[in-house]
Design a protein around this motif. Sequence first.
Motif, PDB file in Angstrom:
ATOM      1  N   LEU A  52      -6.176  -2.384  -2.913  1.00  0.00           N
ATOM      2  CA  LEU A  52      -5.176  -3.085  -3.702  1.00  0.00           C
ATOM      3  C   LEU A  52      -5.797  -4.184  -4.546  1.00  0.00           C
ATOM      4  CD1 LEU A  52      -2.593  -3.516  -0.807  1.00  0.00           C
ATOM      5  CD2 LEU A  52      -2.406  -1.881  -2.675  1.00  0.00           C
ATOM      6  N   ARG A  97      -9.943  -7.484  -5.399  1.00  0.00           N
ATOM      7  CA  ARG A  97      -9.613  -6.157  -4.856  1.00  0.00           C
ATOM      8  C   ARG A  97      -9.866  -6.181  -3.349  1.00  0.00           C
ATOM      9  NH1 ARG A  97     -11.770  -0.950  -7.878  1.00  0.00           N
ATOM     10  NH2 ARG A  97     -10.036  -1.660  -9.192  1.00  0.00           N
ATOM     11  N   ALA A 136       0.829  -1.205   0.000  1.00  0.00           N
ATOM     12  CA  ALA A 136       0.000   0.000   0.000  1.00  0.00           C
ATOM     13  C   ALA A 136       0.864   1.257   0.000  1.00  0.00           C
ATOM     14  CB  ALA A 136      -0.943  -0.004   1.197  1.00  0.00           C
ATOM     15  N   ALA A 150       1.881   1.661  -3.594  1.00  0.00           N
ATOM     16  CA  ALA A 150       0.760   2.017  -4.462  1.00  0.00           C
ATOM     17  C   ALA A 150       0.087   3.314  -4.053  1.00  0.00           C
ATOM     18  CB  ALA A 150      -0.276   0.892  -4.452  1.00  0.00           C
TER      19      ALA A 150
END
Length: 634
Positions: free
Chosen positions: A385, A429, A377, A380
Amino acid sequence: MDRTQGISRPDAGLETHARVTPPSGDPDNTQLLYSTCTRLWSPRRRVRVDPDRQHRYSATVSIPTQVPEHPWAVYLTDSDQRFRLLGFDFDSGRHGRGVAIEDSDRLASQLTELGVAHLRAHSGPTGGQHVWLRLAEAGADPDTVRKLAHALSQHYPSLDTSALTNPATGAVRPPGTPHRAGGRSTPHLQGRALITALAEVNRGTTPEVVTWLIARHPHVEQHPSPVRHRAVHQIVEDSTGPRLDRPHRSLPHRTEALLGTAPKPGVDRSALAHTILLSMARAGRSLDDARAAVATAPGLIRLREDAARGRDDTERQWSRALARAATFTANSDNAQREPIDDELDAIVHALAATTAHWGRRGGASDERILHALTALARTARTRILDIDCRRLGQTCALDASTVSRRLRVLAGEGWVTLTTPSAGTRAARWTLNLPPDLGAEITSHATQGEPAPASGLGLTPLTHHTHDLWSPLRSGGLGALTARVHWFYRSGVHSVTGLSEQTGYGTGAIEQALTRLRSTGLLRSNATGEQLLGVLETVAQTRGVAGTNARRALRHLVDRELFNWWNEEQEWRSTPGKKRGTRRTTSTGMLALPISAPARVRYGRFPTRSNGRADYFTARAVVSQISSASRSAA
């Protein structure tokens, strides 16, 4: 030799003059190059890997004993971030194959004129070029190498300077490594000439070569850009004791709340005390202020109890917090932080505050998965995620089936939420939730923007817990339970009772884990950081579990290939009209196709049994055989 498997000893320098002997039965030099350019040259015991050939290199593994089947890259710096290797990467993607070759020719000519031993290699089928040299003595400092990269970039337009300007994570694929588009990084020299060149490069060259190259390449000086830098806060001492040389300011509201609130059961009180003292140090408080707080504040009860038992540890803990605060990243107003940083810090601190909770069955895997999700995380920059279980399993060194089961457990506890289930080739997800209401001591770190207290190992929990050595006991490793006991033991908790409180395990399990650690010598080792990884790697090799995570990554790669192949087969079968497609084949002599080609083109029709059901056993054999053929052709 002063180096084992290419791991640097910054205090001893490079003294190795190893002979390079080609192994028998290795006509393409793959094993020779791996033993030399990866295992011997690598300044660290871990390499970055790209198992799915997407050019991400987001995971690291201990250097495998055998040659990996997927691309990997070696770091250019050692654990002190000093350059022990120089890998000049001339990329054909921006200016074409011809420019990359011409640029590498010109740099190689400069090195030849200087009498510097170096090795040239074709990086792969796209025409890129690599030029390698090894530095002796203590290596080169990052600032000088960064200046060299800036100078060379003005003379060689195809030079990719990213690895030379990133001492923390910069890495380059060494000779012998597979390329994601097929083929391998192949030296220009072969046979006896290659063996001679490797032996010369092994001896290393003086780090002064960096300044020599800068002098040979006139350039326009680089103007420093306003980047974040380390604060230069000096520690001063007056009548009130040591403190930072900065103005006295109010404590953050969260720190005030921590001081005024007694820790809840199960909270790591040592970590809480460090959190408070670190915030006080950054606020310009002194040792006298810290002593006054310890005498009365409910949040510092751990230090107060220690003092009552005759072990006043306040001064030592204050010095530790003060030293860390003095080198904190300059960012007094948190202007460059984003909400995601605060949220992820809150999750990390919640993990540190509930360590005993992870002593339950399967808890070690759950804790590791959450650390991995948090790390992903941060990269990103989002808590939402898209990630499949196999890729997450590679990050946290667990099997995909284990990750799938434990994610459901974590979802039930509220740590994660399945936002969108997986469908076809689209990964599920997941949302990494903010920690539940576990008390003010959990969320304070996020608001202050301070990381959770370090363990003293010089490693993150994820890096430590995912080492090959902690593979399951049935496989010959020491197990995840022993990993957690080792982590807290090295954090300063040495009693069986204290370890039981921290880990959540019973005293019997703690004693067994300590026996395992004592038998391997890990309780006597004081190594930290990369040195500790070296110690763990030595024990892992002795126990026969070195390379476990690399082999798991390869299994996951085959699993993904099978999954993609079957989905493409399903799509082909559902297409209306007359079916036209590639014949199924298990021949290893077929033409190796690029990894980017559709699975059904590379492997043909998906095998089926006599009843029409998918034959995964045969399909796995096809993928393995054709992959082996591709590697042999390379």
